[in-house]
Design an enzyme around this catalytic site. Structure first.
Site, mmCIF file in Angstrom:
data_model
loop_
_atom_site.group_PDB
_atom_site.id
_atom_site.type_symbol
_atom_site.label_atom_id
_atom_site.label_comp_id
_atom_site.label_asym_id
_atom_site.label_seq_id
_atom_site.Cartn_x
_atom_site.Cartn_y
_atom_site.Cartn_z
ATOM 1 N N LYS A 170 0.861 -1.197 0.000
ATOM 2 C CA LYS A 170 0.000 0.000 0.000
ATOM 3 C C LYS A 170 0.892 1.240 0.000
ATOM 4 C CE LYS A 170 -1.545 3.006 2.840
ATOM 5 N NZ LYS A 170 -1.668 4.184 1.961
ATOM 6 N N GLU A 245 10.363 1.719 10.053
ATOM 7 C CA GLU A 245 11.372 2.717 9.667
ATOM 8 C C GLU A 245 10.720 4.073 9.883
ATOM 9 O OE1 GLU A 245 14.420 2.237 8.786
ATOM 10 O OE2 GLU A 245 14.352 0.061 8.681
ATOM 11 N N CYS A 279 14.045 11.323 5.945
ATOM 12 C CA CYS A 279 14.070 10.814 7.322
ATOM 13 C C CYS A 279 15.472 10.912 7.928
ATOM 14 C CB CYS A 279 13.562 9.385 7.357
ATOM 15 S SG CYS A 279 14.406 8.330 6.170
ATOM 16 N N GLU A 379 11.032 16.357 14.696
ATOM 17 C CA GLU A 379 11.247 16.224 13.260
ATOM 18 C C GLU A 379 10.333 17.205 12.532
ATOM 19 O OE1 GLU A 379 9.640 12.804 11.100
ATOM 20 O OE2 GLU A 379 11.624 12.503 10.244
HETATM 21 P P1 NAD Z 1 2.704 8.649 7.513
HETATM 22 O O1 NAD Z 1 3.035 7.867 8.722
HETATM 23 O O2 NAD Z 1 1.660 9.691 7.614
HETATM 24 O O3 NAD Z 1 2.235 7.683 6.322
HETATM 25 C C1 NAD Z 1 3.025 6.594 5.897
HETATM 26 C C2 NAD Z 1 2.123 5.540 5.298
HETATM 27 O O4 NAD Z 1 1.280 5.032 6.326
HETATM 28 C C3 NAD Z 1 1.203 6.058 4.191
HETATM 29 O O5 NAD Z 1 1.086 5.079 3.184
HETATM 30 C C4 NAD Z 1 -0.115 6.239 4.927
HETATM 31 O O6 NAD Z 1 -1.245 6.166 4.069
HETATM 32 C C5 NAD Z 1 -0.076 5.065 5.897
HETATM 33 N N1 NAD Z 1 -0.954 5.194 7.065
HETATM 34 C C6 NAD Z 1 -1.521 6.314 7.570
HETATM 35 N N2 NAD Z 1 -2.285 6.005 8.642
HETATM 36 C C7 NAD Z 1 -2.178 4.666 8.827
HETATM 37 C C8 NAD Z 1 -2.718 3.748 9.777
HETATM 38 N N3 NAD Z 1 -3.525 4.132 10.770
HETATM 39 N N4 NAD Z 1 -2.364 2.439 9.678
HETATM 40 C C9 NAD Z 1 -1.522 2.019 8.712
HETATM 41 N N5 NAD Z 1 -1.007 2.841 7.763
HETATM 42 C C10 NAD Z 1 -1.332 4.154 7.820
HETATM 43 O O7 NAD Z 1 4.092 9.263 7.006
HETATM 44 P P2 NAD Z 1 4.353 10.195 5.751
HETATM 45 O O8 NAD Z 1 3.851 11.556 6.055
HETATM 46 O O9 NAD Z 1 3.881 9.521 4.516
HETATM 47 O O10 NAD Z 1 5.961 10.193 5.732
HETATM 48 C C11 NAD Z 1 6.723 11.011 6.550
HETATM 49 C C12 NAD Z 1 7.252 10.257 7.744
HETATM 50 O O11 NAD Z 1 7.913 9.081 7.307
HETATM 51 C C13 NAD Z 1 8.316 11.045 8.495
HETATM 52 O O12 NAD Z 1 8.139 10.899 9.878
HETATM 53 C C14 NAD Z 1 9.616 10.386 8.052
HETATM 54 O O13 NAD Z 1 10.695 10.548 8.921
HETATM 55 C C15 NAD Z 1 9.207 8.981 7.909
HETATM 56 N N6 NAD Z 1 10.140 8.276 7.015
HETATM 57 C C16 NAD Z 1 10.986 7.347 7.547
HETATM 58 C C17 NAD Z 1 11.910 6.694 6.730
HETATM 59 C C18 NAD Z 1 12.852 5.660 7.270
HETATM 60 O O14 NAD Z 1 13.356 4.857 6.472
HETATM 61 N N7 NAD Z 1 13.128 5.621 8.548
HETATM 62 C C19 NAD Z 1 11.950 6.988 5.371
HETATM 63 C C20 NAD Z 1 11.073 7.946 4.879
HETATM 64 C C21 NAD Z 1 10.156 8.568 5.705
#
Ligand code: NAD
Length: 475
Positions: A170, A245, A279, A379
């Site tokens: 997803k 992650e 990230c 962050e």
């Molecule tokens: P997010 O957590 O809002 O969304 C990530 C994914 O989770 C999306 O596909 C979203 O639709 C899904 N999601 C949302 N609510 C959910 C739920 N209740 N259950 C399951 N899935 C759900 O994050 P974002 O805004 O897309 O990305 C930014 C964040 O991601 C930042 O905090 C960043 O640091 C982190 N990030 C981490 C890494 C890493 O490798 N450590 C890499 C990139 C981004």
């Protein structure tokens, strides 16, 4: 228009059980560039069933067959270079140079590196009176964010396929089209049907459905800490394995013998690259007191070398934030910095001049930031740098380690002993000395609230395996 209103289940594109759509916006123009289907729990059930059905035979393929498959995937990925670049630019607003040099190859590198490691990977081991066999974990649910649309999906997919696991992916609703292109790649590479399934939709429906699904054995998630917590809570109900992650607030420790221009440019590139939506971004520059004034002057001298603007313009270094919501979040953090005792060096709230359309922020640098200030602890996920000074190296290391995160750390300087001491003392999953390029065979992941588990290379493959010990096996 990139309309893609079907899901990919059991080797074919199929209609959703309902007709609800989600708009996808180009953040540089604020215009709709397409729509995707908002999947339902029934769509997810079908995808999980397809993955379950495909598992028995895919998990029994040889590692050589799977390594060849990964190489074919990499070949097909390369054939679509222009398409990947175009799609990522449109859906993420990622500048053409950054997309070509960083976004595009990252996904590719995971397939190539994993194929190479897989050929030497041992799925069995003998010790004392035990025979240890590593079995594919089963069906994996993969949930990815928007900031590196092919990188995060590709590292998970390469590891899953290498292990012999089958998947349901997803992607983020903000950047779903790169995953559609990946699907085309897998079809062209001859991936058996049901091994890869793609269901688009919201986090609250499909993401939540994946983490609570009784027929999913493992959830591999990349995203924010808040969602990571919800996924763990759901997964706890049936003791499902999770890998997370998550976010970071990574330090750049500048040693006292560093070249000040090099150090300042390193720091600016961290907030300017991908608009600070990384990230692992180094967003806290930890600088010797004695170097502070020169460092700030170097920031002022070099910041114009990282222009914010139209992603299609080759001179652009920094594009827009992904969405209006993300833009507002970044603006609030900049205001928090202005309201604190920190000093604004450059940037500030509002959009850069001439960029009223698009979710653009100004590259913003604060100095005299205290280690515990909000902008030094949370962050921001935008182009905001906090400069913090230190008296001696032990203090610098304490400040660097003084957050809830531990995803990455950076060291800039020359003295080999101090570089080594600092790099080895930072409590983070990935330390980069003097901008050394990434090694796609080495593990990636976080300490503390930056996550659980590791991706990339053989460590990534291990996440999709279950070790089984057999004692008393006839020889
Ligand atoms: P997010 O957590 O809002 O969304 C990530 C994914 O989770 C999306 O596909 C979203 O639709 C899904 N999601 C949302 N609510 C959910 C739920 N209740 N259950 C399951 N899935 C759900 O994050 P974002 O805004 O897309 O990305 C930014 C964040 O991601 C930042 O905090 C960043 O640091 C982190 N990030 C981490 C890494 C890493 O490798 N450590 C890499 C990139 C981004």
């Amino acid at each position: 228009m990139y309309n893609h209103i079907q899901h990919y289940i059991n080797g074919q594109w199929v209609d959703s059980t309902e007709n609800e759509m989600i708009d996808v916006i180009n953040p540089a123009t604020e215009e709709k560039i397409g729509e995707i289907s908002s999947g339902t729990k029934e769509d997810l059930d079908k995808a999980v069933q397809a993955a379950r059905d495909a598992f028995p035979s895919f998990s029994q393929t040889t590692k050589e067959e799977r390594a060849d498959l990964l190489d074919r995937i990499a070949d097909e990925y390369e054939k679509r270079k222009d398409k990947f670049i175009e799609v990522i630019m449109e859906e993420l607003g990622s500048p053409v140079n950054f997309t070509t040099e960083v976004q595009y190859p990252m996904g590719l590198n995971h397939f190539r590196a994993t194929a190479k490691l897989l050929r030497d990977f041992d799925f069995t081991e003998e010790r004392e009176n035990s025979f240890i066999q590593k079995d594919a974990i089963g069906v994996a649910g993969l949930i990815t964010p928007w900031n590196f649309p092919t990188n995060q999906a590709s590292t998970k997919l390469a590891s899953a396929f290498a292990a012999g696991s089958t998947v349901v992916l997803k992607p983020s609703t903000e950047t779903p089209f790169a995953a559609v292109l990946l699907t085309e790649v897998f079809e062209a590479a001859g991936l058996p049907k049901g091994v890869f399934n793609l269901v688009n939709g919201t986090g609250s429906t499909i993401g939540d459905g994946i983490s609570s699904h009784p027929d999913i054995d493992f959830v591999s998630f990349t995203g924010s800490g808040g969602v990571g917590t919800k996924i763990m809570e759901n997964a706890a109900q049936d003791i499902k394995k999770v890998s997370l992650e998550l976010g970071g607030k990574s330090p750049i420790v500048v040693l006292d013998d560093a070249d000040v221009d090099y150090a300042a440019k390193t720091a600016i590139s961290h907030i300017a690259g991908n608009t600070g939506q990384v990230c692992t971004a180094g967003t806290r520059a930890i600088v010797p007191e004695s170097m502070h004034d020169d460092f700030i002057q170097a920031i002022k001298n070099h910041i114009s070398e990282y222009p914010v603007g139209d992603p299609k313009d080759k001179s652009t270094f920094t594009g827009p934030q992904i969405s209006e919501d993300q833009w507002k979040t970044v603006q609030d953090y900049i205001q928090t910095g202005i309201d604190s005792e920190a000093t604004l060096v450059t940037g500030g709230t509002g959009k850069p001049e001439g960029l009223e359309t698009g979710y653009y922020s100004k590259l913003t640098v604060f100095t005299n930031v205290k280690p515990d200030d909000t902008i030094a602890q949370e962050e921001i996920f935008g182009p905001v740098l906090s400069v913090i000074t230190y008296k001696d190296l032990d203090e610098a290391i304490d400040v660097a380690n003084g957050t809830i995160y531990g995803l990455a750390g950076y060291v800039v300087g020359n003295d080999p002993d101090n570089l080594t001491k600092t790099a080895r003392s930072l409590r983070s999953g990935r330390i980069v000395v003097n901008n050394e390029p990434a090694d796609f065979t080495a593990p990636f992941g976080g300490f503390q609230q930056s996550g659980i588990g590791r991706e990339w290379g053989d460590y990534g493959i291990e996440e999709f395996l279950e070790p089984k010990t057999i004692v008393g096996l006839p020889s």
